[in-house]
Scaffold this motif. Sequence first.
Motif, short mmCIF file in Angstrom:
data_model
loop_
_atom_site.label_atom_id
_atom_site.label_comp_id
_atom_site.label_asym_id
_atom_site.label_seq_id
_atom_site.Cartn_x
_atom_site.Cartn_y
_atom_site.Cartn_z
N PHE A 1 0.86 -1.18 0.00
CA PHE A 1 0.00 0.00 0.00
C PHE A 1 0.90 1.23 0.00
N GLU A 2 0.66 2.13 -0.94
CA GLU A 2 1.46 3.34 -1.03
C GLU A 2 0.54 4.56 -0.89
N ARG A 3 0.55 5.15 0.30
CA ARG A 3 -0.21 6.36 0.62
C ARG A 3 -1.69 6.21 0.23
N VAL A 4 -2.30 5.15 0.70
CA VAL A 4 -3.68 4.83 0.33
C VAL A 4 -4.66 5.50 1.29
N THR A 5 -5.64 6.17 0.71
CA THR A 5 -6.73 6.80 1.46
C THR A 5 -8.05 6.30 0.89
N LYS A 6 -9.02 6.04 1.77
CA LYS A 6 -10.38 5.68 1.34
C LYS A 6 -11.36 6.63 2.01
N LEU A 7 -12.12 7.34 1.17
CA LEU A 7 -13.10 8.30 1.66
C LEU A 7 -14.51 7.77 1.48
N ASP B 1 -6.56 6.62 6.16
CA ASP B 1 -5.97 7.94 5.98
C ASP B 1 -4.48 7.86 5.66
N ASP B 2 -4.13 7.92 4.35
CA ASP B 2 -2.74 8.02 3.91
C ASP B 2 -1.88 6.89 4.49
N VAL B 3 -2.31 5.66 4.26
CA VAL B 3 -1.67 4.49 4.87
C VAL B 3 -0.69 3.83 3.90
N SER B 4 0.50 3.52 4.39
CA SER B 4 1.52 2.79 3.62
C SER B 4 2.03 1.61 4.45
N PHE B 5 2.12 0.45 3.82
CA PHE B 5 2.69 -0.73 4.49
C PHE B 5 2.98 -1.79 3.44
N GLU B 6 3.69 -2.84 3.85
CA GLU B 6 4.00 -3.94 2.95
C GLU B 6 3.72 -5.27 3.64
N ILE B 7 3.31 -6.24 2.83
CA ILE B 7 2.98 -7.59 3.29
C ILE B 7 3.94 -8.57 2.62
N GLU B 8 4.62 -9.37 3.41
CA GLU B 8 5.56 -10.35 2.86
C GLU B 8 4.86 -11.67 2.54
N ARG B 9 5.45 -12.39 1.64
CA ARG B 9 4.92 -13.70 1.25
C ARG B 9 5.06 -14.71 2.40
N GLY B 10 4.02 -15.53 2.59
CA GLY B 10 4.11 -16.69 3.47
C GLY B 10 4.04 -16.41 4.95
N LYS B 11 3.54 -15.23 5.36
CA LYS B 11 3.43 -14.92 6.78
C LYS B 11 1.97 -14.76 7.20
N TYR C 1 -0.27 -2.25 -4.74
CA TYR C 1 0.54 -3.07 -5.63
C TYR C 1 0.46 -4.54 -5.23
N PHE C 2 0.42 -5.41 -6.23
CA PHE C 2 0.51 -6.86 -6.03
C PHE C 2 1.65 -7.33 -6.92
N HIS C 3 2.71 -7.84 -6.30
CA HIS C 3 3.94 -8.17 -7.04
C HIS C 3 4.43 -6.98 -7.86
N ASP C 4 4.43 -5.81 -7.23
CA ASP C 4 4.94 -4.57 -7.85
C ASP C 4 4.11 -4.07 -9.03
N GLN C 5 2.94 -4.66 -9.26
CA GLN C 5 2.04 -4.19 -10.31
C GLN C 5 0.81 -3.57 -9.66
N SER C 6 0.43 -2.36 -10.10
CA SER C 6 -0.75 -1.71 -9.55
C SER C 6 -1.99 -2.55 -9.84
N ILE C 7 -2.84 -2.74 -8.82
CA ILE C 7 -4.09 -3.49 -9.01
C ILE C 7 -5.30 -2.61 -8.73
N ASN C 8 -5.11 -1.31 -8.73
CA ASN C 8 -6.23 -0.40 -8.45
C ASN C 8 -7.43 -0.66 -9.36
N GLN C 9 -7.15 -0.98 -10.62
CA GLN C 9 -8.23 -1.16 -11.58
C GLN C 9 -8.51 -2.63 -11.89
N VAL C 10 -7.86 -3.54 -11.18
CA VAL C 10 -8.06 -4.97 -11.43
C VAL C 10 -9.30 -5.44 -10.69
N PRO C 11 -10.29 -6.04 -11.37
CA PRO C 11 -11.51 -6.50 -10.69
C PRO C 11 -11.23 -7.63 -9.72
N ALA C 12 -12.14 -7.81 -8.76
CA ALA C 12 -11.94 -8.78 -7.68
C ALA C 12 -11.72 -10.19 -8.21
#
Length: 360
Positions: A13-19, A27-37, A68-79
Amino acid sequence: MEGWKLKDAIIRFERVTKLYDGVAVLDDVSFEIERGKFYTLLGPSGCGKTTILRLIAGFIEPSHGTIYFHDQSINQVPANKRQVNTVFQDYALFPHLDVFENVAFGLRIKKMKQAEIDKKVKEALRFVNLEGYENRRIQEMSGGQRQRVAIARAIVNEPEVLLLDEPLSALDLKLRTEMQYELRELQRRLGITFIFVTHDQEEALAMSDQIFVLNKGKIQQSGTPKDIYDEPVNRFVADFIGESNILPGRMIQDFLVEFAGKQFECVDSGFLPNEHVEIVIRPEDLEMTAPERGKLRVRVDSLLFRGVHYEICAYDENGNEWLVHSTKKAEVGEEIGLYFEPEAIHVMHIGETDDGRHEK
């Protein structure tokens, strides 16, 4: 987190906000999730944890920022195009289908061949210890068994990430505890990333590799369960994770702090001289002694028996309330001493959050 990436990050997540209606629930949230945890999003109702889950799943889109999912933006990728599956709080099983057909549902949508469906469903049911239940009706299953069916239906699609939205909340305490162990073991066996949402602190501490503590749409702290319990960064985390004695204090100098009208050696450093701080001491780190042996003298106000320990509420001469967990019994009105090691004192900046900045 900006400016660097985890080597094994699967979600970012890179500076993600949901209104919603102009109000930021995230509110402006950034974090990363590692594989297999095994990750847990922990916080009170309305803090933003389920919003994060829905954003990852693709049920909603961010108002600002990029996922991002594997460094590719998924903002527009359907569920339905994302390599994630969700286990919902109510399990969302089909009551008119048996166990086999519930688990096979997603595979049939993909028009997979029957032989492959049989193989994958059998393997998924084996993973969740439901072999032999293929023909059982959902109404005939217990709460714990229904949860396993929901998990089997999710993992049969071989997702890279499994999202779990408070899946244990409907279970009774004993079954809930059993399922905590089962979920943790299942994650280890599958080797995929689990992202688990809960408001239960004990559940989060017991199950997680990493915890994100959220409040009011922001990540207050992230880290291992031990880090978060032993080293809370602010009052909210200290108060929300377990029970705490939290007092105002003043950092005299490195390794010397003042609170409750006295100065004490501690193990903290890096504060400004005479900086106003907050002090945390966990109830189990306070040893009840004779008054003359204690670093503090307090008078017992109330006492409750909690099975494994007594919960003692006491007050010092400055009016500070102290919560003590002890296997020793005290009498209401009795004066006792409280002894604690320097390592038991945790000093916090006032208003600090996990990104190192002070809250405004």
